[in-house]
Design an enzyme around this catalytic site. Sequence first.
Site, PDB file in Angstrom:
ATOM      1  N   CYS A   1       0.686  -1.212  -0.064  1.00  9.91           N
ATOM      2  CA  CYS A   1       0.042  -0.054  -0.029  1.00  9.91           C
ATOM      3  C   CYS A   1       1.017   1.134  -0.141  1.00  9.91           C
ATOM      4  O   CYS A   1       2.312   1.073  -0.099  1.00  9.91           O
ATOM      5  CB  CYS A   1      -1.136   0.037   1.001  1.00  9.91           C
ATOM      6  SG  CYS A   1      -0.270   0.293   2.646  1.00  9.91           S
TER       7      CYS A   1
ATOM      8  N   ARG B   1      -3.254  -0.543   5.222  1.00  8.33           N
ATOM      9  CA  ARG B   1      -4.093  -1.727   4.621  1.00  8.33           C
ATOM     10  C   ARG B   1      -2.936  -3.023   4.403  1.00  8.33           C
ATOM     11  O   ARG B   1      -3.276  -4.031   4.602  1.00  8.33           O
ATOM     12  CB  ARG B   1      -4.462  -1.092   3.239  1.00  8.33           C
ATOM     13  CG  ARG B   1      -5.597  -0.191   3.493  1.00  8.33           C
ATOM     14  CD  ARG B   1      -6.041   0.474   2.128  1.00  8.33           C
ATOM     15  NE  ARG B   1      -4.984   1.246   1.721  1.00  8.33           N
ATOM     16  CZ  ARG B   1      -4.909   1.557   0.425  1.00  8.33           C
ATOM     17  NH1 ARG B   1      -6.174   1.619  -0.475  1.00  8.33           N
ATOM     18  NH2 ARG B   1      -4.248   2.494  -0.022  1.00  8.33           N
TER      19      ARG B   1
ATOM     20  N   ASP C   1      -9.580   2.702   1.961  1.00  9.91           N
ATOM     21  CA  ASP C   1      -8.450   3.392   2.611  1.00  9.91           C
ATOM     22  C   ASP C   1      -8.646   4.239   3.670  1.00  9.91           C
ATOM     23  O   ASP C   1      -9.499   5.352   3.653  1.00  9.91           O
ATOM     24  CB  ASP C   1      -7.634   4.181   1.394  1.00  9.91           C
ATOM     25  CG  ASP C   1      -6.325   4.940   1.735  1.00  9.91           C
ATOM     26  OD1 ASP C   1      -6.055   4.798   3.169  1.00  9.91           O
ATOM     27  OD2 ASP C   1      -5.525   5.297   1.172  1.00  9.91           O
TER      28      ASP C   1
END
Length: 155
Positions: free
Chosen positions: A8, A14, A123
């Site tokens: 990420c 993440r 996100d």
Amino acid sequence: MKKILFICHGNICRSPMAEFVMKDLVRKAGLALQFQIASAATSREEIGNPVYPPARRKLAEHGISCSGHAARQLTNSDYEEYDLLTGMDKANLRDMYRICGGDFADKMRLLMGFTDRSGDVADPWYTDDFEATWQDVLAGCQGLLKSLVTRCGQM
């Protein structure tokens, strides 16, 4: 051994969530010795930092520890080291191509591509919705593990 790298932007939300969820899933399936799982960032902004506290709390809610994690940046040599480089969103994938100089061995994928819906992992940096991210990451990792087990037999 199957080597998977989750990627990420900063490697504090993440991708480490995916790393530790996947490690938990393969451990519970009795396959931990058949996998090497890690995560990295496309940026340098968070290098050395631990998992972001709300992401750490979300993992802990599900009995998953992420202790010892320190953010690191993806390198060109990771392309040779890992069998699968899994990005969380399209911007990550674009940056992965740039850092690695392309995808000549067809190793790069988006995590949500292993689910019944394509697109990006939510996100939480922008939404503060770590539950949505958890749901995306869990579904993606479950789909990825199912895909690998199906493709490789019972491993």
